[in-house]
Design an enzyme around this catalytic site. Structure first.
Site, PDB file in Angstrom:
ATOM      1  N   GLU A  62      14.986  10.011  14.165  1.00 20.58           N
ATOM      2  CA  GLU A  62      14.411   9.354  15.337  1.00 20.58           C
ATOM      3  C   GLU A  62      14.582  10.201  16.594  1.00 20.58           C
ATOM      4  OE1 GLU A  62      15.883   5.985  12.623  1.00 20.58           O
ATOM      5  OE2 GLU A  62      16.444   8.035  13.166  1.00 20.58           O
ATOM      6  N   ARG A 266      21.094  14.369   1.480  1.00 19.19           N
ATOM      7  CA  ARG A 266      20.959  13.680   2.764  1.00 19.19           C
ATOM      8  C   ARG A 266      22.295  13.612   3.483  1.00 19.19           C
ATOM      9  NH1 ARG A 266      16.995  12.690   6.421  1.00 19.19           N
ATOM     10  NH2 ARG A 266      17.324  10.732   7.533  1.00 19.19           N
ATOM     11  N   GLU A 308      20.437  23.055   8.952  1.00 15.31           N
ATOM     12  CA  GLU A 308      19.876  24.276   8.373  1.00 15.31           C
ATOM     13  C   GLU A 308      18.638  24.008   7.516  1.00 15.31           C
ATOM     14  OE1 GLU A 308      22.761  27.799   7.857  1.00 15.31           O
ATOM     15  OE2 GLU A 308      23.512  26.210   6.554  1.00 15.31           O
ATOM     16  N   PRO A 333       7.947  13.400   4.844  1.00 14.06           N
ATOM     17  CA  PRO A 333       7.555  14.707   4.313  1.00 14.06           C
ATOM     18  C   PRO A 333       6.940  15.642   5.348  1.00 14.06           C
ATOM     19  CG  PRO A 333       5.791  13.153   3.913  1.00 14.06           C
ATOM     20  CD  PRO A 333       6.867  12.390   4.668  1.00 14.06           C
TER      21      PRO A 333
END
Length: 425
Positions: A62, A266, A308, A333
């Site tokens: 966000e 994640r 990264e 995506p």
């Protein structure tokens, strides 16, 4: 008693416990121990002089979506405060916020902390991203007569149904939002139904965000370590998906013996756990936080670092996007599409159905359902680089065409900017 009053009283009652709770979270790595004061409304920086716009994004995705607006405000000569609630977002924003913008952690939604925060920063306009709704904060902003705008606003059918169970509280809270700029017509209709007085559709800001950066030297070093080996990446993976990626690698190893699989979880703190999964299956594993660049002979490379992703996306031509083989709605995506990656994903992409639909229609993305279908899709693409590049180019074109939300949002909030400029004179 009204539900918002009950909520306010509960948060007031829990305020004395905040310090201990934040200290415990800091020990778990969920708070920055040196900046806990910010979570209780204490400023970590001086307020800059002049007009100040406050933008808030709950977590990394966000907050990064707000970067195009940050740039536009700075170009207008307006100071910018960006708040988030997670340690990972703070680390990434430290590197990506331009001069003229500062970061703070959002205070907990307790009246005492909220008032301390607002009294110090005194923003002229407040922009909250997506579906971040904190009742005490919204009511305090409204009491100060500050314009509150939801940008890139989205609300799921499930969330809207939960709010409708509190009809009085929902209508009061949503009625105090000055303007709601929704990503799509479905979310716009839900916000109107919940009581937001002014709603417009402006599109998705994430299409306007530049791809995650990486230095040319670091990319050259990483690519040099990989060499000519075929490589793919499973990004933003969740529990269960790493094992599927590892099994897909095992299925392919006979056909592509030099294959390198990069797994970008994640939650980077799961890196050692994922490395152990691969080691248990007899694979040579590299862990970025421990081993640095992928060594020769490494088969599974676990990228357990923060900030990264731009490096890994530029090193591969095909990715699997996570949270899509679990029933959790998928991850965004847009970043791999912007960087020309062919995209594979599972069946559960409800959170980004529109985007995946556009990518599928352009033949830029393909659906897989398990380790076997993932392995087959990877073999098909890795054996035909021209087809893989064609998919990547199609995806980049899709996201280019869907951009423009930041311009629409700036046009929509222009009256608030003009009013704040008049009040400064």
């Amino acid at each position: 008693m009204p539900v918002l009053t009950i909520y306010r009283l509960l948060t007031i009652g829990l305020t004395p416990l905040a310090g201990a709770a934040l200290g415990w979270r800091a020990k778990q790595g969920k708070e920055d121990p040196e900046r806990i004061g910010e979570r209780m409304g204490a400023p970590g920086l001086a307020r800059p002089a002049g007009r100040l716009v406050w933008l808030h994004g709950a977590s990394l995705g966000e907050s990064l979506a707000l970067l195009p607006l940050v740039e536009r405000f700075i170009q207008r000569g307006v100071e910018v405060l960006v708040t988030t609630g997670t340690v990972s977002s703070a680390k990434v924003l430290r590197a990506r916020l331009p001069a003229g913008a500062v970061h703070q952690f959002l205070p907990l939604d307790a009246p005492q902390f909220v008032e301390r925060f607002l009294e110090h920063w005194r923003p002229d306009i407040v922009l909250f991203a997506e579906s971040e709704l904190w009742p005490n904060m919204i009511r305090a902003i409204h009491a100060r007569r500050l314009p509150l705008v939801l940008v890139n606003a989205t609300i799921s059918r499930r969330s809207a149904a939960r709010w409708r169970r509190l009809p009085g509280g929902a209508r009061t809270l949503f009625g105090e939002i000055d303007l709601c700029l929704a990503q799509n017509a479905e979310s716009a209709a839900r916000y109107l139904g919940l009581g937001a007085p002014r709603v417009r559709v402006c599109g998705n800001l994430k299409f306007d965000v530049p791809p995650p950066p990486v230095g040319a030297g670091r990319l050259a070093e990483f690519n040099g370590a990989i060499g000519p080996r075929p490589v793919w990446a499973a990004i933003s993976t969740h529990a269960g998906e790493e094992e599927i990626a590892i099994d897909a690698h095992l299925s392919l190893s006979g056909e592509v013996p030099s294959l390198l699989t990069i797994i970008v979880p994640r939650k980077p703190e799961r890196g050692a756990e994922i490395a152990a999964l691969a080691s248990a299956k007899g694979l040579a594993v590299g862990l970025r936080s421990r081993d640095g660049e992928p060594r020769r002979g490494v088969q599974i490379y676990v990228a357990d670092t923060v900030g990264e992703l731009g490096l890994f996306l530029r090193a591969v031509s095909v990715v699997f996007t996570g949270k899509s083989l679990t029933a959790e709605g998928g991850h965004n995506p847009i970043e791999p599409a912007k960087l020309g990656c062919a995209i594979l994903h599972g069946p559960h992409v409800e959170n980004f159905a529109d985007i995946y639909g556009e990518l599928a229609a352009a033949r830029a993305a393909a659906r897989v359902s398990d380790a076997d279908s993932l392995a087959r899709a990877l073999q098909f693409l890795l054996s035909d680089p021209s087809r893989m590049r064609k998919m990547g180019r199609a995806g980049a074109e899709v996201v280019r065409k869907l951009g423009g939300a930041s311009q629409s949002i700036m046009a929509a909030i222009e009256p608030y900017l003009a009013q704040s400029a008049l009040e400064q004179k």
